[in-house]
Design a protein around this motif. Structure first.
Motif, mmCIF file in Angstrom:
data_model
loop_
_atom_site.group_PDB
_atom_site.id
_atom_site.type_symbol
_atom_site.label_atom_id
_atom_site.label_comp_id
_atom_site.label_asym_id
_atom_site.label_seq_id
_atom_site.Cartn_x
_atom_site.Cartn_y
_atom_site.Cartn_z
ATOM 1 N N ILE A 124 0.844 -1.195 0.000
ATOM 2 C CA ILE A 124 0.000 0.000 0.000
ATOM 3 C C ILE A 124 0.878 1.242 0.000
ATOM 4 O O ILE A 124 1.918 1.281 0.673
ATOM 5 N N CYS A 125 0.473 2.242 -0.788
ATOM 6 C CA CYS A 125 1.223 3.497 -0.778
ATOM 7 C C CYS A 125 0.308 4.674 -1.088
ATOM 8 O O CYS A 125 -0.796 4.517 -1.616
ATOM 9 N N PHE A 126 0.825 5.854 -0.751
ATOM 10 C CA PHE A 126 0.129 7.110 -0.967
ATOM 11 C C PHE A 126 1.114 8.113 -1.570
ATOM 12 O O PHE A 126 2.313 7.849 -1.661
ATOM 13 N N ALA A 209 4.657 5.975 1.469
ATOM 14 C CA ALA A 209 4.362 7.084 0.563
ATOM 15 C C ALA A 209 5.611 7.496 -0.192
ATOM 16 O O ALA A 209 6.735 7.305 0.278
ATOM 17 N N HIS A 210 5.391 8.040 -1.389
ATOM 18 C CA HIS A 210 6.466 8.685 -2.133
ATOM 19 C C HIS A 210 6.055 10.141 -2.345
ATOM 20 O O HIS A 210 4.956 10.551 -1.956
ATOM 21 N N LYS A 211 6.911 10.926 -2.958
ATOM 22 C CA LYS A 211 6.681 12.371 -3.007
ATOM 23 C C LYS A 211 6.281 12.900 -4.387
ATOM 24 O O LYS A 211 6.344 14.091 -4.636
ATOM 25 N N THR A 212 5.823 12.007 -5.281
ATOM 26 C CA THR A 212 5.394 12.425 -6.615
ATOM 27 C C THR A 212 3.875 12.608 -6.633
ATOM 28 O O THR A 212 3.140 11.630 -6.463
ATOM 29 N N PRO A 213 3.355 13.810 -6.835
ATOM 30 C CA PRO A 213 1.898 14.009 -6.902
ATOM 31 C C PRO A 213 1.310 13.280 -8.110
ATOM 32 O O PRO A 213 1.768 13.468 -9.239
#
Length: 307
Positions: A124-126, A209-213
């Motif tokens: 899971i990621c956001f 989470a990663h930092k790419t919108p």
């Protein structure tokens, strides 16, 4: 076609979305992954407008673009949690991307999310969310608390007891993980996300989470937010019921202050809806903020947000 390996299920959650859903569907059609590896699932929650007709017309032209298409047309409105669950249960694929029928996916959404989890591990990621009203070109990145996702599941759950920092529009998750924990809790029909994050982290699932919108979130009269509307009262009631039923028993330190904050928030917004006929104005904002100033929790959250 049935033997084709389809990797992604994109679940579109729709209700009275005739004016926005085509933009959502077009953003799915523009994904940079092979579209034949996408199972497009549209879950309509008994819309009263022309959503079904608009979707059916679009599918006549574009259904063959995707590996598989499922259109769920509910006759009874069951709320966003129930509709979310119907869409997820209709999937067969390893990865699920949910999206509201008024939001828009970045063209690299599926590819970047999958690559991130392939490299980092997890299910899971956001990511950050871009907020817009009418035009995507005018979007701005919403506040994203990246430090939350650097903590382990136990620490994340303790933070979620106090406040939800996770934005549902960016959710990318494995089907296995969702089905393992019972998907959305339908006791809270208008809030599928917060109870799910709470349940996952309580069971040791680390939210990454990663930092790419990768998602554009439309706030023009969305479920929980609105450009002109103060609040959705059904959403407020679901949110407050969840806090009382699930979160309050977990409170330890300063429990009275957090319970007071929940009661105050619910009271301030519900009364503002009545007093100002659910229309935002300088006076409605002033009324709400004056009440919020009586909550130490609200004041602490404000200052911590900008640390």
């Amino acid at each position: 076609m049935e033997n084709l390996k389809i990797d992604f299920a994109v679940v579109v959650i729709a209700f009275n979305s005739e004016e926005t859903i085509i933009s959502t569907l077009e953003s799915i059609k523009k994904q940079t992954v092979d579209k034949k590896k996408i199972h497009l699932i549209i879950a309509d929650d008994a819309s009263k407008d022309g959503t079904i007709l608009v979707v059916e017309k679009w599918l006549e032209e574009y259904k063959d673009v995707f590996g598989r298409v499922t259109f769920i047309k509910s006759e009874i409105n069951c709320g966003v949690s129930g509709n979310f669950n119907k869409g997820v249960r209709a999937s067969r694929e390893e990865w699920i991307k949910t999206i509201a029928a008024d939001d828009i996916l970045h063209e690299d959404c599926l590819r970047v999310n999958k690559n991130f989890l392939d490299v980092s591990g997890g299910e899971i990621c956001f990511s950050p969310v871009m907020v817009f009203h009418e035009r995507v070109g005018d979007s701005k990145e919403v506040f994203f608390k990246s430090s939350f996702f650097e903590k382990n599941a136990y620490e994340q759950n303790k933070i979620l007891i106090k406040k939800n920092f996770v934005y549902a529009p960016s959710l990318f998750v494995s089907r296995r993980l969702l089905l393992s924990f019972g998907i959305a809790d339908e006791r809270f029909p208008m809030i599928e996300d917060y109870p799910l994050w709470f349940k996952l982290t309580k069971n040791g699932v680390h939210l990454k989470a990663h930092k790419t919108p990768l998602v554009y979130y439309r706030v023009n009269e969305s479920l929980s937010l609105g450009k002109n509307r103060i609040a959705n009262t059904k959403f407020l009631d679901s949110f407050f019921y969840f806090r009382r039923k699930v979160v309050w028993p977990e409170l330890k330190e300063f429990s009275f202050l957090y319970k007071y904050n929940d009661v105050l928030t619910h009271f301030a917004l519900k009364t503002a809806v009545i007093l100002f006929k659910n229309k935002k104005s300088i006076f409605s904002n002033l009324y709400i903020y004056m009440l919020y100033l009586t909550s130490p929790v609200k004041i602490c959250h404000f200052f911590n947000k900008y640390k």
